[in-house]
Design a protein around this motif. Structure first.
Motif, mmCIF file in Angstrom:
data_model
loop_
_atom_site.group_PDB
_atom_site.id
_atom_site.type_symbol
_atom_site.label_atom_id
_atom_site.label_comp_id
_atom_site.label_asym_id
_atom_site.label_seq_id
_atom_site.Cartn_x
_atom_site.Cartn_y
_atom_site.Cartn_z
ATOM 1 N N PRO A 55 0.801 -1.233 0.000
ATOM 2 C CA PRO A 55 0.000 0.000 0.000
ATOM 3 C C PRO A 55 0.827 1.274 0.000
ATOM 4 N N ARG A 56 1.974 1.292 0.664
ATOM 5 C CA ARG A 56 2.762 2.523 0.763
ATOM 6 C C ARG A 56 3.314 2.993 -0.580
ATOM 7 N N LEU A 57 3.430 2.082 -1.526
ATOM 8 C CA LEU A 57 3.875 2.448 -2.872
ATOM 9 C C LEU A 57 2.717 2.506 -3.858
ATOM 10 N N LYS A 58 1.839 1.506 -3.810
ATOM 11 C CA LYS A 58 0.871 1.315 -4.882
ATOM 12 C C LYS A 58 -0.335 2.240 -4.819
ATOM 13 N N ALA A 106 17.847 1.262 9.017
ATOM 14 C CA ALA A 106 19.301 1.472 9.046
ATOM 15 C C ALA A 106 19.979 1.077 7.751
ATOM 16 N N ALA A 107 19.352 0.211 6.977
ATOM 17 C CA ALA A 107 19.977 -0.294 5.760
ATOM 18 C C ALA A 107 19.574 0.477 4.503
ATOM 19 N N GLN A 108 18.747 1.510 4.648
ATOM 20 C CA GLN A 108 18.132 2.103 3.462
ATOM 21 C C GLN A 108 18.740 3.417 3.000
ATOM 22 N N HIS A 109 19.589 4.063 3.781
ATOM 23 C CA HIS A 109 19.889 5.448 3.483
ATOM 24 C C HIS A 109 21.380 5.738 3.410
ATOM 25 N N TYR A 110 22.050 5.010 2.539
ATOM 26 C CA TYR A 110 23.441 5.287 2.216
ATOM 27 C C TYR A 110 23.457 6.399 1.180
ATOM 28 N N ASN A 111 24.143 7.515 1.471
ATOM 29 C CA ASN A 111 24.006 8.712 0.645
ATOM 30 C C ASN A 111 25.362 9.391 0.448
ATOM 31 N N PRO A 112 26.309 8.736 -0.268
ATOM 32 C CA PRO A 112 27.622 9.339 -0.499
ATOM 33 C C PRO A 112 27.511 10.556 -1.408
ATOM 34 N N ILE A 113 28.620 11.259 -1.615
ATOM 35 C CA ILE A 113 28.593 12.549 -2.307
ATOM 36 C C ILE A 113 27.983 12.458 -3.695
ATOM 37 N N GLY A 114 28.437 11.549 -4.544
ATOM 38 C CA GLY A 114 27.907 11.464 -5.904
ATOM 39 C C GLY A 114 26.420 11.154 -5.942
ATOM 40 N N VAL A 250 20.208 14.012 4.195
ATOM 41 C CA VAL A 250 21.508 13.508 4.641
ATOM 42 C C VAL A 250 21.505 11.985 4.744
ATOM 43 N N GLY A 251 20.450 11.406 5.298
ATOM 44 C CA GLY A 251 20.398 9.963 5.514
ATOM 45 C C GLY A 251 20.953 9.597 6.870
ATOM 46 N N ASP A 281 7.712 10.265 16.296
ATOM 47 C CA ASP A 281 7.605 8.828 16.496
ATOM 48 C C ASP A 281 9.012 8.245 16.644
ATOM 49 N N VAL A 282 9.084 6.938 16.843
ATOM 50 C CA VAL A 282 10.385 6.269 16.839
ATOM 51 C C VAL A 282 10.947 6.284 15.422
ATOM 52 N N PRO A 283 12.252 6.059 15.243
ATOM 53 C CA PRO A 283 12.837 6.067 13.901
ATOM 54 C C PRO A 283 12.133 5.101 12.965
ATOM 55 N N GLY A 284 11.958 5.521 11.707
ATOM 56 C CA GLY A 284 11.297 4.675 10.728
ATOM 57 C C GLY A 284 11.532 5.189 9.323
ATOM 58 N N PRO A 285 11.307 4.366 8.313
ATOM 59 C CA PRO A 285 11.579 4.756 6.926
ATOM 60 C C PRO A 285 10.552 5.721 6.376
ATOM 61 N N VAL A 286 10.965 6.543 5.422
ATOM 62 C CA VAL A 286 10.049 7.375 4.663
ATOM 63 C C VAL A 286 9.208 6.467 3.772
ATOM 64 N N ALA A 287 7.957 6.844 3.533
ATOM 65 C CA ALA A 287 7.090 6.039 2.674
ATOM 66 C C ALA A 287 7.769 5.776 1.328
ATOM 67 N N SER A 288 7.633 4.554 0.837
ATOM 68 C CA SER A 288 8.352 4.148 -0.375
ATOM 69 C C SER A 288 7.937 4.967 -1.593
ATOM 70 N N TRP A 289 6.677 5.415 -1.656
ATOM 71 C CA TRP A 289 6.235 6.236 -2.793
ATOM 72 C C TRP A 289 6.992 7.566 -2.812
ATOM 73 N N ILE A 290 7.142 8.202 -1.649
ATOM 74 C CA ILE A 290 7.880 9.463 -1.567
ATOM 75 C C ILE A 290 9.330 9.257 -1.975
ATOM 76 N N ARG A 291 9.941 8.174 -1.502
ATOM 77 C CA ARG A 291 11.343 7.911 -1.850
ATOM 78 C C ARG A 291 11.512 7.687 -3.345
ATOM 79 N N LYS A 292 10.561 7.009 -3.981
ATOM 80 C CA LYS A 292 10.712 6.676 -5.393
ATOM 81 C C LYS A 292 10.434 7.862 -6.302
ATOM 82 N N TYR A 293 9.406 8.645 -5.998
ATOM 83 C CA TYR A 293 8.951 9.657 -6.951
ATOM 84 C C TYR A 293 9.293 11.089 -6.575
ATOM 85 N N ILE A 294 9.506 11.378 -5.297
ATOM 86 C CA ILE A 294 9.662 12.769 -4.889
ATOM 87 C C ILE A 294 11.063 13.041 -4.340
#
Length: 419
Positions: A55-58, A106-114, A250-251, A281-294
């Motif tokens: 649901p978070r994506l579709k 913790a595994a989702q937000h690796y964000n090096p310079i490039g 930043v991630g 809230d406690v730490p948690g991921p951004v909704a997958s739709w926002i991450r993919k499209y925005i």
């Protein structure tokens, strides 16, 4: 539809959701508690199963593609029902679920310079005209500051800049670094109002070009300059550092790196102000739709993720403010302006799918700031315990002195904005 019905029955606890399936049959899902109601229509046999499985994506994709429409009421009605019920379930999560969510995050937000530069370009290098159509005249693309919900967007964004500047204790000639400077509005405001020397950093080529041109047109190019540079590559040392709406990119895997760099950039008696969307809230991921499209690479911090890094570096959190409802009002104003220009954006800039994507983005974010755990943190940070006064009076004094009518900001009923 069977799988989706099972999911919706478990989800809806507040209000009511009605789903009209692809055959025209109505399915009613009343909650146990009074609340908002909404009606949606699904236009093909497959979309119900897709939404049930992810649901978070579709949901967002189905709305973008016209496979999910709103035959009665508004898109916001549906999003209000969805967000309010998701928030209800979040409050009742088990400890195990919270631990699993934290591990996933913790595994989702690796964000090096490039990668960081590519992520920024995905959003901020869109059509220059698009942003001019829904932002204020100064192009502030972050949470405004409302003294009252009746404030117009231009006033609220000017109040935001003044509120931030008041927390920086600025003096003429001080060197200021603006990390994530956008189109340059805050940097130019600080230079005009305080006589400070400002350097702005951005990863967006579009923003860099506009900001540089604005500094020249304002006659401030000798005291305001902008660099197309990642903050990790900045070599200078500054009296003041401000960062507005950048920390979300930043991630969480890079928070230690961010604050260590801030520590190195800041003079011993320096002050920094971090303005970021955050989660109560406690730490948690951004909704997958926002991450993919925005916002690819986006991550919203909890205070519990920020504080340990300050503690390890010996930095002082000298002031903290949570701006509740202010971003909801900002997003509402942006969406209203977007809707006024929607036909032009669809016909001349992009297309119908883009417009549906953008309105889903603006309205779903507004619903989350009103009904869920999102807020905006303003965190004042200092290297020295004595860098700021003992009380907060200096903030109001500065805002009063720099307000257009030279009066203290009015205290309006902001609580009403979320009711």
């Amino acid at each position: 539809m069977i799988l989706l019905s099972m999911f919706i029955r478990r989800l809806i606890r507040v209000g009511r959701l009605t789903i009209i399936d692809h055959n025209g049959k109505r399915h009613e899902f009343p909650g146990e508690h009074e609340g908002p109601s909404a009606v949606i229509r699904l236009h093909d046999a497959k979309v119900a199963g897709e939404i049930a499985r992810n649901p978070r994506l579709k949901v967002g994709e189905a709305y973008m593609d016209g496979r999910l429409t709103i035959p009665e009421g508004t898109l916001y009605d549906f999003l209000e029902v969805a967000v309010r019920n998701l928030a209800w379930h979040n409050r009742t999560r088990s400890r195990l679920a919270l631990k699993l969510q934290k591990l996933l995050t913790a595994a989702q937000h690796y964000n090096p310079i490039g990668k960081a530069q590519k992520n920024v370009a995905h959003h901020y290098d869109l059509s220059d005209e698009l942003f001019s159509l829904f932002l204020d005249e100064d192009r502030q693309y972050s949470c405004a500051y409302y003294h009252d919900p009746s404030d117009d967007l231009e006033s609220a964004q000017e109040q935001k800049k003044r509120h931030i500047a008041a927390k920086l204790l600025l003096e003429p000639g001080q060197k200021v670094l603006d990390i994530g400077c956008g189109w340059g509005g805050l940097a130019l405001y600080i230079a005009r109002e305080t006589g400070a020397d400002v350097t702005g950093l951005t990863l967006s080529r579009e923003q860099h070009g506009v900001a540089t041109r604005r500094a020249a047109e304002a006659g401030l190019a000798d005291r305001v300059r902008f660099k197309l540079l990642d903050y990790r590559q900045e070599p200078g040392v500054y009296d003041r550092i401000v960062s507005v709406g950048m920390f979300e990119h930043v991630g969480n895997l890079h928070y230690g790196e961010f604050f260590a760099k801030l520590d190195r950039l800041l003079k011993p008696d320096g002050i920094a102000l971090l303005h970021t969307i955050g989660s109560a809230d406690v730490p948690g991921p951004v909704a997958s739709w926002i991450r993919k499209y925005i916002f690819p690479g986006g991550y919203l911090p909890s205070l519990s993720e920020i504080a340990p890094h300050l503690e390890r570096l010996g930095l002082w959190m000298t002031d903290f403010e949570s701006l509740r409802f202010h971003y909801a009002e900002t997003l509402k104003a942006w969406n209203e302006r977007f809707q006024r220009h929607r036909d032009h954006i669809r016909d001349d800039l992009y297309d119908e799918r883009f417009c549906r994507m953008w309105e889903f983005y603006l309205q779903s974010c507004e619903a989350n700031f009103r009904e869920s755990f999102l807020t905006v943190f303003q965190i004042q940070i200092a290297k020295s315990i004595g860098a700021v006064p003992m009380t907060r009076d200096y903030m109001l004094d500065w805002e009063r002195a720099h307000a257009p009518d030279n009066r203290a900001p009015k205290q309006g009923p902001m609580m009403a904005a979320g009711e």
